[in-house]
Design a protein around this motif. Structure first.
Motif: not given
Length: 193
Positions: A62-79
């Motif tokens: 989930e943390i790795v996925h969150g960092f890959r979602q940077r720029g979508t606005g959802r990254a902090p939630f995934w992390v």
């Protein structure tokens, strides 16, 4: 419907050749079930440890996925979600006995609640079907099991999960052995049946 029947029959034909493997898997599950029943505390702690490892791995993913979602606005939630999983997994691994107690408490409460809901549903369908009594009896048995777990808690924490795992492995094992033996008894092309 015929297409589905044909697919099922072709699947059975393919499984018939692997009936030895099916029986072997069943036998292994039976042995593991007997071992789990023979050492319920060990089986409980092994199960809880496996859950802790799985939570840690899920958290890292989930943390790795969150960092890959940077720029979508959802990254902090995934992390954040990943970090929570990771922290909970680490807590489980640090104190599997406490985790077993919490899981046992949740299991007992869940069983009791499920039993109550099933009993309520049985009385709601009473005018629709004569089989409502079976549903009510099933709910009563589940409620009783939940209450036994809750009333024995926390003393049951080191045995209940291992006991249930052992029973599940035995039933699954005997089920697979039975399926394998049934496949061996099939004669001729299954599709002609």
């Amino acid at each position: 419907m015929e297409a589905l029947r044909g697919r099922v029959l072709r699947g059975l034909e393919a499984l018939r050749g692997a009936s030895g493997w099916v029986i072997g898997v069943g036998a292994v599950l039976i042995v593991l079930g007997v071992l789990a029943l023979g050492s319920q505390a060990f089986a409980t702690l092994a199960t809880v440890t496996l859950v802790g490892v799985a939570m840690c791995l899920a958290g890292l993913v989930e943390i790795v996925h969150g960092f890959r979602q940077r720029g979508t606005g959802r990254a902090p939630f995934w992390v954040l979600l990943g970090a929570l999983y990771l922290v909970c997994g680490i807590l489980v691994l640090r104190n599997p006995t406490l985790a077993a107690g919490v899981l046992t408490l949740m299991l007992g409460a869940g069983l009791a609640a499920s039993g109550i809901v099933r009993i309520a549903l049985a009385f709601q369908v009473r005018q629709v079907t004569d089989a409502w009594g079976w549903l009510a009896a099933s709910g009563a048995a589940t409620l009783l099991l939940g209450l036994v777990v809750l009333l024995q808690w926390p003393a049951s924490s080191l045995t209940i999960l291992g006991l249930l795992l052992g029973i599940d492995l035995l039933f699954a094992g005997f089920g697979w052995v039975r399926v394998g033996l049934g496949l061996r008894r099939l004669t001729g092309p299954v599709a002609s049946a």
